[in-house]
Write a protein that holds these residues in place. Structure first.
Motif, short mmCIF file in Angstrom:
data_model
loop_
_atom_site.label_atom_id
_atom_site.label_comp_id
_atom_site.label_asym_id
_atom_site.label_seq_id
_atom_site.Cartn_x
_atom_site.Cartn_y
_atom_site.Cartn_z
N THR A 39 0.84 -1.20 0.00
CA THR A 39 0.00 0.00 0.00
C THR A 39 0.87 1.25 0.00
OG1 THR A 39 -1.66 -1.20 1.29
CG2 THR A 39 -1.87 1.20 1.22
N LEU A 40 0.43 2.25 -0.70
CA LEU A 40 1.14 3.53 -0.70
C LEU A 40 1.05 4.14 0.69
CD1 LEU A 40 2.53 5.23 -2.99
CD2 LEU A 40 0.43 6.59 -3.06
N PRO A 41 2.18 4.49 1.33
CA PRO A 41 2.15 5.01 2.71
C PRO A 41 1.72 6.49 2.76
CG PRO A 41 4.41 4.93 1.93
CD PRO A 41 3.57 4.33 0.84
N ARG A 42 0.42 6.69 2.47
CA ARG A 42 -0.10 8.06 2.47
C ARG A 42 -0.11 8.66 3.88
NH1 ARG A 42 -3.47 5.61 -1.47
NH2 ARG A 42 -3.29 6.61 -3.52
N LYS A 43 -0.40 7.79 4.86
CA LYS A 43 -0.38 8.27 6.25
C LYS A 43 0.72 7.55 7.03
CE LYS A 43 -2.98 8.93 10.49
NZ LYS A 43 -4.09 8.48 11.36
N ILE A 44 1.69 8.33 7.50
CA ILE A 44 2.81 7.79 8.27
C ILE A 44 2.73 8.32 9.70
CG2 ILE A 44 5.33 7.69 8.52
CD1 ILE A 44 5.51 8.15 5.48
N GLU A 45 2.83 7.42 10.67
CA GLU A 45 2.89 7.83 12.08
C GLU A 45 4.26 7.47 12.64
OE1 GLU A 45 -1.86 7.25 13.15
OE2 GLU A 45 -0.36 6.11 14.27
N ALA A 46 4.88 8.43 13.34
CA ALA A 46 6.20 8.20 13.94
C ALA A 46 6.09 8.40 15.45
CB ALA A 46 7.22 9.17 13.36
N TYR A 47 6.85 7.58 16.20
CA TYR A 47 6.77 7.58 17.66
C TYR A 47 8.15 7.72 18.31
CZ TYR A 47 2.04 5.82 16.92
OH TYR A 47 0.73 5.68 16.52
N ASP A 48 8.17 8.44 19.46
CA ASP A 48 9.42 8.60 20.21
C ASP A 48 9.09 8.77 21.69
OD1 ASP A 48 12.13 8.85 20.71
OD2 ASP A 48 12.23 10.97 20.20
N ILE A 49 10.07 8.47 22.54
CA ILE A 49 9.95 8.61 23.99
C ILE A 49 11.01 9.60 24.48
CG2 ILE A 49 10.27 7.42 26.22
CD1 ILE A 49 7.69 6.64 24.92
N GLY A 67 3.15 12.97 2.45
CA GLY A 67 4.48 13.57 2.50
C GLY A 67 4.57 14.87 3.25
N PHE A 68 3.42 15.39 3.74
CA PHE A 68 3.40 16.66 4.47
C PHE A 68 3.10 16.43 5.95
CE2 PHE A 68 2.53 18.12 0.15
CZ PHE A 68 3.27 19.30 0.07
N LYS A 69 3.65 17.28 6.80
CA LYS A 69 3.31 17.24 8.23
C LYS A 69 1.83 17.53 8.40
CE LYS A 69 7.77 19.26 9.55
NZ LYS A 69 8.41 20.46 10.12
N SER A 70 1.19 16.78 9.29
CA SER A 70 -0.21 17.04 9.65
C SER A 70 -0.25 17.33 11.15
CB SER A 70 -1.09 15.84 9.29
OG SER A 70 -2.45 16.10 9.57
N SER A 71 0.17 18.53 11.52
CA SER A 71 0.38 18.86 12.93
C SER A 71 -0.91 18.79 13.76
CB SER A 71 1.01 20.25 13.07
OG SER A 71 0.25 21.22 12.38
N LYS A 72 -2.06 18.96 13.12
CA LYS A 72 -3.33 18.87 13.86
C LYS A 72 -3.57 17.45 14.36
CE LYS A 72 -6.26 18.16 9.76
NZ LYS A 72 -6.76 16.83 10.11
N ASP A 73 -2.88 16.48 13.77
CA ASP A 73 -3.03 15.08 14.17
C ASP A 73 -1.94 14.62 15.15
OD1 ASP A 73 -5.33 14.45 12.56
OD2 ASP A 73 -4.03 14.55 10.81
N PHE A 180 14.79 11.33 7.70
CA PHE A 180 15.54 12.10 8.70
C PHE A 180 14.68 13.23 9.25
CE2 PHE A 180 18.28 15.72 9.78
CZ PHE A 180 19.09 15.15 10.75
N ASP A 181 13.95 13.93 8.38
CA ASP A 181 13.08 15.02 8.80
C ASP A 181 11.98 14.52 9.74
OD1 ASP A 181 14.49 16.90 7.39
OD2 ASP A 181 13.10 16.97 5.69
N ILE A 182 11.41 13.35 9.42
CA ILE A 182 10.36 12.78 10.28
C ILE A 182 10.94 12.44 11.65
CG2 ILE A 182 8.74 10.88 10.60
CD1 ILE A 182 8.47 10.69 7.59
N GLN A 183 12.12 11.83 11.65
CA GLN A 183 12.76 11.44 12.91
C GLN A 183 13.08 12.66 13.77
OE1 GLN A 183 16.60 9.46 12.63
NE2 GLN A 183 16.05 8.09 14.29
N GLU A 184 13.58 13.72 13.14
CA GLU A 184 13.86 14.95 13.87
C GLU A 184 12.59 15.59 14.42
OE1 GLU A 184 17.12 16.64 14.42
OE2 GLU A 184 17.40 14.47 14.23
N GLU A 185 11.51 15.53 13.64
CA GLU A 185 10.25 16.13 14.04
C GLU A 185 9.63 15.42 15.25
OE1 GLU A 185 6.82 18.77 13.66
OE2 GLU A 185 8.99 18.84 13.32
#
Length: 261
Positions: A39-49, A67-73, A180-185
């Motif tokens: 499936t095309l990864p249209r929605k990506i969720e990243a997690y950190d502690i 591919g864009f940040k969705s900060s409201k989510d 890298f941008d997602i990981q930093e965010e």
């Protein structure tokens, strides 16, 4: 003449946005091809502690759509069940709560950022973090691909773990920059939440009860020792190693906690 300039600026902005959207769609497609996803990864969720020696333990979830940040989510998690520094257990709690919400909202037809299942999960960590996510998904009978972002000795992203395979990333590629941008965010979002809780705690701390401990010394003490529990165990000599600390205040701190038993 001014109207023409405004129109030109608007057209340029529209072209720039269109180009950005095309570039991001290509990135998402490239990521699908790189990982051989169904499936095309249209929605990506990243997690950190984020925590300091187990104190102010928090988690963060950031979301990217097309591919864009969705900060409201974006969502924050205050870790409730884990005592001390345990990243795996903290991630397990966070992911369990997230997907419990997904299943609950699916049943009750509620609508929030939790009601939509991600196409790809990104963990800030290696194989152990990926396995924790997979275990939670298996328990919930959910099928979502999970990748882990692995860092080198200098704490810089160097590759990914996917399906028990390690994939080295070329730092000059668009995929690398995107991940890298997602990981930093997600790291930034976790750190900011952690600091906000820490600052609130600083405003009302047991250290306020000790004579000679003001805001500066309070910050220096927590920064040096990492937690109140570590300060309690410190000797006068160890307390004197803290920046801006004087002998009288160090003695006051030691006696305060010593008398507290």
């Amino acid at each position: 003449e001014k109207a023409k300039l405004v129109e030109m600026a608007e057209n340029n902005a529209r072209i720039t946005l269109d180009n950005k959207e095309k570039a991001n769609k290509n990135l998402v497609l490239e990521l699908k091809q790189c990982l051989l996803l169904d499936t095309l990864p249209r929605k990506i969720e990243a997690y950190d502690i984020s925590n300091i020696s187990g104190d102010f333990n928090v988690g963060s979830m950031v979301v990217y759509k097309n591919g864009f940040k969705s900060s409201k989510d974006y969502r924050k998690f205050k870790i409730k069940t884990v005592v001390g520094q345990d990243d795996y257990s903290s991630h397990r709690e966070m992911l369990t709560r997230r997907f419990n919400r997904f299943l609950d909202e699916k049943i009750n037809s509620a609508g929030s950022s939790f009601s939509e299942k991600p196409d790809l999960i990104l963990m800030d960590g290696g194989k152990g973090h990926v396995n924790v996510a997979k275990e939670v998904l298996l328990e919930k009978n959910l099928d979502v691909p999970v990748i882990g972002l692995v860092k080198n000795d200098k704490h810089r992203t160097k590759g990914i773990i996917f399906e028990d395979n390690y994939i080295e990333l070329d730092i000059n590629t668009n995929i690398y920059r995107f991940l890298f941008d997602i990981q930093e965010e997600v790291h930034r979002f976790a750190i900011n939440y952690h600091r906000s809780l820490q600052n609130k705690k600083l405003q009302n701390s047991v250290l306020d009860e000790i004579k000679g401990v003001g805001e500066i010394k309070k910050i220096k003490l927590l920064s040096h020792f990492g937690s109140i529990s570590s300060i309690k165990k410190a000797s006068v000599e160890e307390l004197l190693m803290v920046d801006k600390m004087d002998k009288k205040t160090a003695k006051n701190i030691f006696e305060f906690f010593n008398n507290e038993g």
